[in-house]
Design a protein around this motif. Structure first.
Motif, PDB file in Angstrom:
ATOM      1  N   ASP A   1     -12.749  10.375 -11.425  1.00  0.00           N
ATOM      2  CA  ASP A   1     -12.642  11.596 -11.437  1.00  0.00           C
ATOM      3  C   ASP A   1     -13.746  12.243 -12.199  1.00  0.00           C
ATOM      4  O   ASP A   1     -14.136  13.435 -11.941  1.00  0.00           O
ATOM      5  N   ALA A   2     -13.954  11.633 -13.397  1.00  0.00           N
ATOM      6  CA  ALA A   2     -14.993  12.321 -14.199  1.00  0.00           C
ATOM      7  C   ALA A   2     -16.465  12.241 -13.568  1.00  0.00           C
ATOM      8  O   ALA A   2     -17.305  13.503 -13.400  1.00  0.00           O
ATOM      9  N   VAL A   3     -16.668  11.252 -12.761  1.00  0.00           N
ATOM     10  CA  VAL A   3     -17.899  11.158 -12.257  1.00  0.00           C
ATOM     11  C   VAL A   3     -18.024  12.279 -10.870  1.00  0.00           C
ATOM     12  O   VAL A   3     -19.004  12.664 -10.984  1.00  0.00           O
ATOM     13  N   ASN A   4     -16.930  12.521 -10.248  1.00  0.00           N
ATOM     14  CA  ASN A   4     -16.879  13.265  -9.033  1.00  0.00           C
ATOM     15  C   ASN A   4     -17.002  14.765  -9.803  1.00  0.00           C
ATOM     16  O   ASN A   4     -17.733  15.687  -9.216  1.00  0.00           O
ATOM     17  N   SER A   5     -16.417  14.756 -11.114  1.00  0.00           N
ATOM     18  CA  SER A   5     -16.579  16.517 -11.420  1.00  0.00           C
ATOM     19  C   SER A   5     -17.989  16.415 -12.043  1.00  0.00           C
ATOM     20  O   SER A   5     -18.418  17.554 -11.856  1.00  0.00           O
ATOM     21  N   LEU A   6     -18.436  15.915 -12.453  1.00  0.00           N
ATOM     22  CA  LEU A   6     -19.993  15.596 -12.972  1.00  0.00           C
ATOM     23  C   LEU A   6     -20.924  15.970 -11.760  1.00  0.00           C
ATOM     24  O   LEU A   6     -21.920  16.657 -11.807  1.00  0.00           O
ATOM     25  N   ALA A   7     -20.591  14.994 -10.770  1.00  0.00           N
ATOM     26  CA  ALA A   7     -21.377  15.064  -9.701  1.00  0.00           C
ATOM     27  C   ALA A   7     -21.200  16.638  -9.217  1.00  0.00           C
ATOM     28  O   ALA A   7     -22.261  17.143  -8.543  1.00  0.00           O
ATOM     29  N   TYR A   8     -19.917  17.221  -9.045  1.00  0.00           N
ATOM     30  CA  TYR A   8     -20.066  18.504  -8.595  1.00  0.00           C
ATOM     31  C   TYR A   8     -20.542  19.545  -9.214  1.00  0.00           C
ATOM     32  O   TYR A   8     -21.451  20.557  -8.814  1.00  0.00           O
ATOM     33  N   GLU A   9     -20.588  19.350 -10.753  1.00  0.00           N
ATOM     34  CA  GLU A   9     -21.273  20.386 -11.733  1.00  0.00           C
ATOM     35  C   GLU A   9     -23.020  20.403 -11.462  1.00  0.00           C
ATOM     36  O   GLU A   9     -23.550  21.305 -11.285  1.00  0.00           O
ATOM     37  N   ALA A  10     -23.252  18.929 -11.541  1.00  0.00           N
ATOM     38  CA  ALA A  10     -24.813  19.070 -11.195  1.00  0.00           C
ATOM     39  C   ALA A  10     -25.035  19.515 -10.073  1.00  0.00           C
ATOM     40  O   ALA A  10     -26.234  20.170  -9.860  1.00  0.00           O
ATOM     41  N   ASP A  11     -24.422  19.314  -9.095  1.00  0.00           N
ATOM     42  CA  ASP A  11     -24.713  19.883  -7.568  1.00  0.00           C
ATOM     43  C   ASP A  11     -24.748  21.468  -7.600  1.00  0.00           C
ATOM     44  O   ASP A  11     -25.631  22.259  -7.152  1.00  0.00           O
ATOM     45  N   MET A  12     -23.707  22.124  -8.336  1.00  0.00           N
ATOM     46  CA  MET A  12     -23.796  23.489  -8.430  1.00  0.00           C
ATOM     47  C   MET A  12     -24.876  24.134  -9.397  1.00  0.00           C
ATOM     48  O   MET A  12     -25.496  25.018  -9.108  1.00  0.00           O
ATOM     49  N   ARG A  13     -25.127  23.258 -10.278  1.00  0.00           N
ATOM     50  CA  ARG A  13     -26.252  23.711 -11.268  1.00  0.00           C
ATOM     51  C   ARG A  13     -27.554  23.651 -10.692  1.00  0.00           C
ATOM     52  O   ARG A  13     -28.337  24.382 -10.756  1.00  0.00           O
ATOM     53  N   LEU A  14     -27.801  22.482  -9.786  1.00  0.00           N
ATOM     54  CA  LEU A  14     -29.053  22.416  -8.894  1.00  0.00           C
ATOM     55  C   LEU A  14     -29.248  23.587  -8.108  1.00  0.00           C
ATOM     56  O   LEU A  14     -29.983  24.064  -7.556  1.00  0.00           O
ATOM     57  N   ARG A  15     -27.970  23.954  -7.201  1.00  0.00           N
ATOM     58  CA  ARG A  15     -27.853  25.031  -6.468  1.00  0.00           C
ATOM     59  C   ARG A  15     -28.213  26.418  -6.922  1.00  0.00           C
ATOM     60  O   ARG A  15     -28.632  27.365  -6.409  1.00  0.00           O
ATOM     61  N   ASP A  16     -27.474  26.679  -8.243  1.00  0.00           N
ATOM     62  CA  ASP A  16     -27.583  27.868  -8.915  1.00  0.00           C
ATOM     63  C   ASP A  16     -28.245  27.485 -10.506  1.00  0.00           C
ATOM     64  O   ASP A  16     -27.132  27.278 -11.185  1.00  0.00           O
ATOM     65  N   PRO A  17     -29.416  27.370 -10.442  1.00  0.00           N
ATOM     66  CA  PRO A  17     -29.958  27.083 -11.898  1.00  0.00           C
ATOM     67  C   PRO A  17     -29.584  27.989 -13.092  1.00  0.00           C
ATOM     68  O   PRO A  17     -29.376  27.526 -14.233  1.00  0.00           O
ATOM     69  N   VAL A  18     -29.071  29.211 -12.768  1.00  0.00           N
ATOM     70  CA  VAL A  18     -29.064  29.960 -13.753  1.00  0.00           C
ATOM     71  C   VAL A  18     -27.421  30.023 -14.128  1.00  0.00           C
ATOM     72  O   VAL A  18     -27.122  29.879 -15.313  1.00  0.00           O
TER      73      VAL A  18
ATOM     74  N   GLN B   1     -37.131  25.703 -18.550  1.00  0.00           N
ATOM     75  CA  GLN B   1     -38.479  26.071 -18.121  1.00  0.00           C
ATOM     76  C   GLN B   1     -38.485  26.518 -16.468  1.00  0.00           C
ATOM     77  O   GLN B   1     -39.441  27.342 -16.505  1.00  0.00           O
ATOM     78  N   GLN B   2     -37.615  26.004 -15.849  1.00  0.00           N
ATOM     79  CA  GLN B   2     -37.669  26.358 -14.264  1.00  0.00           C
ATOM     80  C   GLN B   2     -37.107  27.547 -14.033  1.00  0.00           C
ATOM     81  O   GLN B   2     -37.056  28.009 -13.069  1.00  0.00           O
ATOM     82  N   ILE B   3     -36.520  28.582 -15.090  1.00  0.00           N
ATOM     83  CA  ILE B   3     -35.839  29.644 -14.885  1.00  0.00           C
ATOM     84  C   ILE B   3     -36.551  30.819 -15.047  1.00  0.00           C
ATOM     85  O   ILE B   3     -37.265  31.078 -16.304  1.00  0.00           O
ATOM     86  N   PRO B   4     -36.787  31.834 -14.532  1.00  0.00           N
ATOM     87  CA  PRO B   4     -37.384  33.137 -14.851  1.00  0.00           C
ATOM     88  C   PRO B   4     -37.072  33.522 -16.105  1.00  0.00           C
ATOM     89  O   PRO B   4     -35.840  33.409 -16.528  1.00  0.00           O
ATOM     90  N   GLN B   5     -37.800  34.111 -17.042  1.00  0.00           N
ATOM     91  CA  GLN B   5     -37.800  34.405 -18.500  1.00  0.00           C
ATOM     92  C   GLN B   5     -36.546  35.259 -18.376  1.00  0.00           C
ATOM     93  O   GLN B   5     -35.671  35.096 -19.463  1.00  0.00           O
ATOM     94  N   HIS B   6     -36.278  36.325 -17.701  1.00  0.00           N
ATOM     95  CA  HIS B   6     -35.116  37.301 -17.891  1.00  0.00           C
ATOM     96  C   HIS B   6     -33.654  36.841 -17.585  1.00  0.00           C
ATOM     97  O   HIS B   6     -33.013  37.349 -17.958  1.00  0.00           O
ATOM     98  N   LEU B   7     -34.017  35.369 -17.275  1.00  0.00           N
ATOM     99  CA  LEU B   7     -32.502  35.038 -16.819  1.00  0.00           C
ATOM    100  C   LEU B   7     -32.171  33.606 -17.774  1.00  0.00           C
ATOM    101  O   LEU B   7     -31.076  33.109 -17.528  1.00  0.00           O
ATOM    102  N   LYS B   8     -33.048  33.393 -18.616  1.00  0.00           N
ATOM    103  CA  LYS B   8     -32.965  32.153 -19.568  1.00  0.00           C
ATOM    104  C   LYS B   8     -31.900  32.271 -20.241  1.00  0.00           C
ATOM    105  O   LYS B   8     -31.068  31.234 -20.688  1.00  0.00           O
TER     106      LYS B   8
END
Lengths: 212, 132
Positions: free
Chosen positions: A63-80, B50-57
């Motif tokens: 479960d931990a790995v799957n939730s980490l995988a999900y978080e990682a996937d979401m983070r890569l899709r939406d880095p902010v 580093q990969q994120i625009p400044q205003h969103l960091k």
């Protein structure tokens, strides 16, 4: 459960190392799901994942790995915003639904309070009141449509108190702009269903997280 | 003058003037960096920022902190548990809404039927109007 020496797990393939029989990653990163480990590695790093897994009981690790995988996937899709964006979107959806529910209840109560004098409805009301110990005696339609077991209390609590506190503290200190969040996560909601119900997403087709 | 950010203090290094961490990990909140460091590691945080625009960091740093905090609080599910619970709540609300809408439809149908019955009954009233 570890891979044999001639089929290294996805982690060891990625890390270009020999996959030992006692490899901690092997049970959770099968070789046919390379993206899963690649994502987790990119966001969390192999050593952090190892440390996290080693602190858990073996039965918790999948479960931990799957939730980490999900978080990682979401983070890569939406880095902010990563998963936070998904949470924000879901909260918005839930609030909207609650408003819709409130309106629907209001409309329903108008019908219930109409004091309809039709013989059919009066008879049904009498029957409902006498045969069902219902706490809404004027809800003529409940037992006819919704079933006697239906509970019409819906929860105002979105999630357990500790999670609520977490979100509130986070919101209070950071003041996210809901519209900005919504724009950023509009593409993120797609794979949520893949995590919630098992489906081959970024490599996770094993099982969904069962928070219970 | 020598005011290192929380990250550089934690990492025991000099804090350069262009430190990627310092705007988002101030020295007065050491726990914030410790938390993200434990989950992501310093180099991953730096790469992501580093990969994120400044205003969103700043937003990115905040969301990473939140997720890291959730993961430390719940090492098995982290913030994913919240997502799962929200889905359950949404499904439940959908069901509730469907029930209520069905009840409304029932009432409307009853009213419609009663109106029809009333109209039909009227046809049998004072015969002088209808029967010649």
């Amino acid at each position: 459960m570890a891979s044999s020496s001639n089929s290294p797990c996805a982690a060891c393939k990625f890390l270009r190392r020999k996959c030992q029989p006692e490899c901690v990653f092997a049970p959770y990163f099968p070789p046919d799901q390379p993206q899963k480990f690649a994502n987790v590695h990119k966001v969390f790093g192999a050593s952090n994942v190892t440390k996290l897994l080693n602190e858990l009981h073996p039965h918790q690790r999948e479960d931990a790995v799957n939730s980490l995988a999900y978080e990682a996937d979401m983070r890569l899709r939406d880095p902010v915003y990563g998963c936070v964006g998904v949470i924000s979107l879901l909260q918005h959806q839930l609030r909207q639904l609650q408003m819709d529910l409130s309106c629907a209840k209001s409309e329903l109560s108008k019908y219930q309070n109409l004091g309809i004098t039709s013989h059919g409805l009066i008879a049904a009301a009498a029957a409902a009141a006498s045969t069902h110990g219902h706490h809404h005696p004027q809800n003529l339609g409940i037992n006819l449509i919704g079933g006697g077991g239906r509970d019409h209390h819906y929860h105002h609590q979105f999630f357990p108190r500790e999670q609520q506190q977490m979100i509130r503290t986070f919101d209070a200190t950071n003041n996210y702009d809901a519209s900005l969040l919504a724009m950023n996560v509009s593409a993120s909601i797609g794979p949520l269903g893949q995590f919630h119900q098992p489906r081959a997403a970024g490599g996770d087709d094993r099982r969904s997280i069962d928070p219970s | 003058m020598n005011s290192r950010c929380a990250a550089c203090k934690y990492l025991r290094r000099r804090c350069p003037s262009d430190c990627i961490f310092s705007p988002y990990f101030p020295s007065n909140d050491p726990q914030r960096f410790a938390c993200v460091h434990k989950i992501y590691g310093a180099s991953n945080i730096a790469k992501m920022l580093q990969q994120i625009p400044q205003h969103l960091k700043a937003e990115a740093a905040n969301s990473m902190y939140f997720e890291a905090w959730c993961r430390l609080a719940d090492p098995v599910y982290g913030c994913v548990k919240t997502i799962s619970l929200l889905h359950q709540q949404i499904d439940h609300a959908h069901s509730q809404l469907a029930i209520i809408q069905a009840e409304i439809t029932f009432y409307k149908a009853q009213i419609h039927e009663d109106n029809n019955q009333t109209q039909n009954a009227d046809q049998w009233l004072p015969a002088s109007t209808f029967h010649k």
